[in-house]
Design a protein around this motif. Structure first.
Motif, mmCIF file in Angstrom:
data_model
loop_
_atom_site.group_PDB
_atom_site.id
_atom_site.type_symbol
_atom_site.label_atom_id
_atom_site.label_comp_id
_atom_site.label_asym_id
_atom_site.label_seq_id
_atom_site.Cartn_x
_atom_site.Cartn_y
_atom_site.Cartn_z
ATOM 1 N N GLU A 62 -3.395 3.864 -1.310
ATOM 2 C CA GLU A 62 -3.845 3.259 -2.472
ATOM 3 C C GLU A 62 -2.985 2.152 -2.654
ATOM 4 O O GLU A 62 -1.761 2.071 -2.322
ATOM 5 C CB GLU A 62 -3.946 4.188 -3.694
ATOM 6 C CG GLU A 62 -5.013 5.211 -3.656
ATOM 7 C CD GLU A 62 -6.472 4.499 -3.711
ATOM 8 O OE1 GLU A 62 -6.642 3.444 -4.262
ATOM 9 O OE2 GLU A 62 -7.211 5.221 -3.200
ATOM 10 N N ARG A 110 0.778 -1.211 0.049
ATOM 11 C CA ARG A 110 0.038 0.156 0.021
ATOM 12 C C ARG A 110 0.907 1.141 -0.013
ATOM 13 O O ARG A 110 1.969 1.521 0.690
ATOM 14 C CB ARG A 110 -0.932 -0.027 1.184
ATOM 15 C CG ARG A 110 -1.793 1.141 1.344
ATOM 16 C CD ARG A 110 -2.729 1.249 2.643
ATOM 17 N NE ARG A 110 -3.671 0.259 2.641
ATOM 18 C CZ ARG A 110 -4.940 0.163 2.047
ATOM 19 N NH1 ARG A 110 -5.240 1.372 1.258
ATOM 20 N NH2 ARG A 110 -5.752 -0.760 2.109
ATOM 21 N N ASP A 111 0.436 2.102 -0.847
ATOM 22 C CA ASP A 111 1.224 3.413 -1.005
ATOM 23 C C ASP A 111 1.128 4.200 0.314
ATOM 24 O O ASP A 111 -0.119 4.637 0.585
ATOM 25 C CB ASP A 111 0.922 4.133 -2.172
ATOM 26 C CG ASP A 111 1.888 5.573 -2.535
ATOM 27 O OD1 ASP A 111 2.910 5.538 -1.624
ATOM 28 O OD2 ASP A 111 1.581 6.396 -3.182
ATOM 29 N N HIS A 128 4.555 -2.239 -8.143
ATOM 30 C CA HIS A 128 5.809 -1.828 -9.068
ATOM 31 C C HIS A 128 5.426 -3.078 -10.434
ATOM 32 O O HIS A 128 4.784 -3.680 -10.374
ATOM 33 C CB HIS A 128 6.991 -2.329 -8.433
ATOM 34 C CG HIS A 128 8.195 -1.713 -9.096
ATOM 35 N ND1 HIS A 128 8.819 -2.402 -10.275
ATOM 36 C CD2 HIS A 128 8.796 -0.506 -9.076
ATOM 37 C CE1 HIS A 128 9.858 -1.539 -10.872
ATOM 38 N NE2 HIS A 128 9.754 -0.506 -9.976
ATOM 39 N N THR A 176 -4.244 -5.610 0.231
ATOM 40 C CA THR A 176 -3.202 -5.044 0.533
ATOM 41 C C THR A 176 -2.639 -5.587 1.789
ATOM 42 O O THR A 176 -3.484 -6.322 2.663
ATOM 43 C CB THR A 176 -3.453 -3.354 0.945
ATOM 44 O OG1 THR A 176 -4.556 -3.256 1.731
ATOM 45 C CG2 THR A 176 -3.831 -2.572 -0.543
ATOM 46 N N THR A 234 -0.762 7.897 -0.410
ATOM 47 C CA THR A 234 -2.153 7.997 -0.873
ATOM 48 C C THR A 234 -3.135 7.192 -0.518
ATOM 49 O O THR A 234 -4.330 6.815 -0.560
ATOM 50 C CB THR A 234 -2.346 7.728 -2.412
ATOM 51 O OG1 THR A 234 -1.605 6.686 -2.694
ATOM 52 C CG2 THR A 234 -1.360 8.880 -3.067
ATOM 53 N N ALA A 270 -0.210 0.105 -4.283
ATOM 54 C CA ALA A 270 0.938 0.233 -5.090
ATOM 55 C C ALA A 270 1.612 -1.015 -5.458
ATOM 56 O O ALA A 270 2.420 -1.522 -4.739
ATOM 57 C CB ALA A 270 1.809 1.336 -4.461
#
Length: 120
Positions: free
Chosen positions: A61, A55-56, A65, A90, A59, A63
């Motif tokens: 949200e 999880r970013d 890569h 997540t 934000t 994430a």
């Protein structure tokens, strides 16, 4: 019935029998390979599995890569081959007990969940 017709009929029958035996052998080997794969990954037919991603922190949200997306695609194909169902969550939303589902943690160290074993 002439010898030529008899030879043709025998050839067609022999080809049909060998094709049926080949099909049965190939199906048996395919199912054996599938069962071994299901046992190795712990994903029997219609089981649940989790794909845990990062999880970013900025934000909140998910994430993932670009390289990890390729790993998720490969894992989703593997899960589908085993006949299981996948769910992408997540790392902080995965609240399952130890051993209930097959989990694949994809990403950096943040996606690896820490499960503490507490003997009772």
């Amino acid at each position: 019935m002439s010898d030529d017709v008899r030879n043709i009929v025998l050839g067609v029958v022999a080809a049909g029998i060998s094709a049926a035996l080949g099909w049965i052998a190939r199906t048996y080997l395919w199912k054996r390979k599938l069962r071994r794969k299901q046992m190795f990954f712990g994903m029997p037919e219609n089981s649940e599995s989790l794909l845990v991603v990062n999880r970013d922190p900025a934000t909140a949200e998910p994430a993932v890569h670009r390289i990890d997306v390729f790993a998720l695609l490969e894992l989703s194909a593997l899960i589908k081959d085993c006949g299981a169902h996948a769910q992408v969550v997540t790392q902080d939303a995965a609240h399952q007990g130890f051993g209930e589902r097959t989990e694949f943690c994809v990403g950096g160290p943040g996606s690896n969940r820490r499960v503490l074993y507490r003997p009772q």
